[in-house]
Write a protein that holds these residues in place. Structure first.
Motif, PDB file in Angstrom:
ATOM      1  N   TRP A 263       0.835  -1.202   0.000  1.00 53.37           N
ATOM      2  CA  TRP A 263       0.000   0.000   0.000  1.00 53.37           C
ATOM      3  C   TRP A 263       0.873   1.257   0.000  1.00 53.37           C
ATOM      4  O   TRP A 263       0.617   2.190  -0.747  1.00 53.37           O
ATOM      5  CB  TRP A 263      -0.934  -0.005   1.209  1.00 53.37           C
ATOM      6  N   LEU A 264       1.899   1.272   0.835  1.00 48.05           N
ATOM      7  CA  LEU A 264       2.787   2.429   0.912  1.00 48.05           C
ATOM      8  C   LEU A 264       3.470   2.684  -0.429  1.00 48.05           C
ATOM      9  O   LEU A 264       3.546   3.833  -0.875  1.00 48.05           O
ATOM     10  CB  LEU A 264       3.826   2.232   2.024  1.00 48.05           C
ATOM     11  N   ARG A 265       3.949   1.629  -1.077  1.00 49.48           N
ATOM     12  CA  ARG A 265       4.580   1.788  -2.396  1.00 49.48           C
ATOM     13  C   ARG A 265       3.589   2.311  -3.424  1.00 49.48           C
ATOM     14  O   ARG A 265       3.896   3.222  -4.194  1.00 49.48           O
ATOM     15  CB  ARG A 265       5.150   0.455  -2.866  1.00 49.48           C
ATOM     16  N   ALA A 266       2.390   1.720  -3.446  1.00 45.70           N
ATOM     17  CA  ALA A 266       1.372   2.104  -4.427  1.00 45.70           C
ATOM     18  C   ALA A 266       0.931   3.552  -4.259  1.00 45.70           C
ATOM     19  O   ALA A 266       0.541   4.203  -5.225  1.00 45.70           O
ATOM     20  CB  ALA A 266       0.170   1.167  -4.313  1.00 45.70           C
ATOM     21  N   ASN A 267       0.998   4.060  -3.032  1.00 51.77           N
ATOM     22  CA  ASN A 267       0.537   5.418  -2.749  1.00 51.77           C
ATOM     23  C   ASN A 267       1.670   6.424  -2.596  1.00 51.77           C
ATOM     24  O   ASN A 267       1.435   7.582  -2.238  1.00 51.77           O
ATOM     25  CB  ASN A 267      -0.358   5.409  -1.504  1.00 51.77           C
ATOM     26  N   GLY A 268       2.890   5.993  -2.882  1.00 51.70           N
ATOM     27  CA  GLY A 268       4.021   6.914  -2.919  1.00 51.70           C
ATOM     28  C   GLY A 268       4.503   7.432  -1.579  1.00 51.70           C
ATOM     29  O   GLY A 268       5.092   8.514  -1.518  1.00 51.70           O
ATOM     30  N   TYR A 269       4.279   6.688  -0.511  1.00 53.40           N
ATOM     31  CA  TYR A 269       4.771   7.102   0.808  1.00 53.40           C
ATOM     32  C   TYR A 269       6.203   6.599   0.988  1.00 53.40           C
ATOM     33  O   TYR A 269       6.462   5.404   0.846  1.00 53.40           O
ATOM     34  CB  TYR A 269       3.906   6.507   1.924  1.00 53.40           C
ATOM     35  N   PRO A 270       7.136   7.478   1.327  1.00 53.15           N
ATOM     36  CA  PRO A 270       8.485   7.001   1.634  1.00 53.15           C
ATOM     37  C   PRO A 270       8.487   6.279   2.979  1.00 53.15           C
ATOM     38  O   PRO A 270       7.750   6.660   3.891  1.00 53.15           O
ATOM     39  CB  PRO A 270       9.316   8.281   1.690  1.00 53.15           C
ATOM     40  N   PHE A 271       9.279   5.239   3.078  1.00 56.25           N
ATOM     41  CA  PHE A 271       9.339   4.468   4.317  1.00 56.25           C
ATOM     42  C   PHE A 271      10.685   3.789   4.413  1.00 56.25           C
ATOM     43  O   PHE A 271      11.425   3.675   3.431  1.00 56.25           O
ATOM     44  CB  PHE A 271       8.214   3.426   4.376  1.00 56.25           C
ATOM     45  N   ALA A 272      10.994   3.330   5.618  1.00 59.08           N
ATOM     46  CA  ALA A 272      12.159   2.489   5.857  1.00 59.08           C
ATOM     47  C   ALA A 272      11.626   1.165   6.386  1.00 59.08           C
ATOM     48  O   ALA A 272      10.498   1.096   6.889  1.00 59.08           O
ATOM     49  CB  ALA A 272      13.095   3.137   6.874  1.00 59.08           C
ATOM     50  N   ILE A 273      12.425   0.135   6.269  1.00 57.45           N
ATOM     51  CA  ILE A 273      12.023  -1.165   6.813  1.00 57.45           C
ATOM     52  C   ILE A 273      12.855  -1.418   8.056  1.00 57.45           C
ATOM     53  O   ILE A 273      14.092  -1.373   8.021  1.00 57.45           O
ATOM     54  CB  ILE A 273      12.216  -2.286   5.782  1.00 57.45           C
ATOM     55  N   GLY A 274      12.157  -1.647   9.175  1.00 58.35           N
ATOM     56  CA  GLY A 274      12.823  -1.876  10.445  1.00 58.35           C
ATOM     57  C   GLY A 274      13.431  -3.270  10.537  1.00 58.35           C
ATOM     58  O   GLY A 274      13.267  -4.104   9.639  1.00 58.35           O
TER      59      GLY A 274
END
Length: 64
Positions: free
Chosen positions: A23-34
């Protein structure tokens, strides 16, 4: 700092990390993976994307 697991669930409507990442990728939200494979999203990023004034206001320095 980062969204809590409950806030991430509320944002994405998904409980599993895999679906949240999709979902985050599809909606363009930057994130890190813990370290546990869960996405980490900065609270300021979410606030800015949702149109919060608090995220866009910067502290002002007053010079004498």
């Amino acid at each position: 700092m980062f969204l809590t697991p409950d806030e991430l669930l509320e944002l994405t409507d998904f409980k599993t990390s895999r679906k949240q990442l999709e979902w985050l990728r599809a909606n363009g939200y930057p994130f890190a993976i813990g370290g546990h494979g869960r996405p980490k999203v900065l609270r300021d990023v979410m606030l800015a994307r949702c149109g919060s004034q608090a995220a866009t206001q910067r502290p002002r320095v007053r010079l004498p």
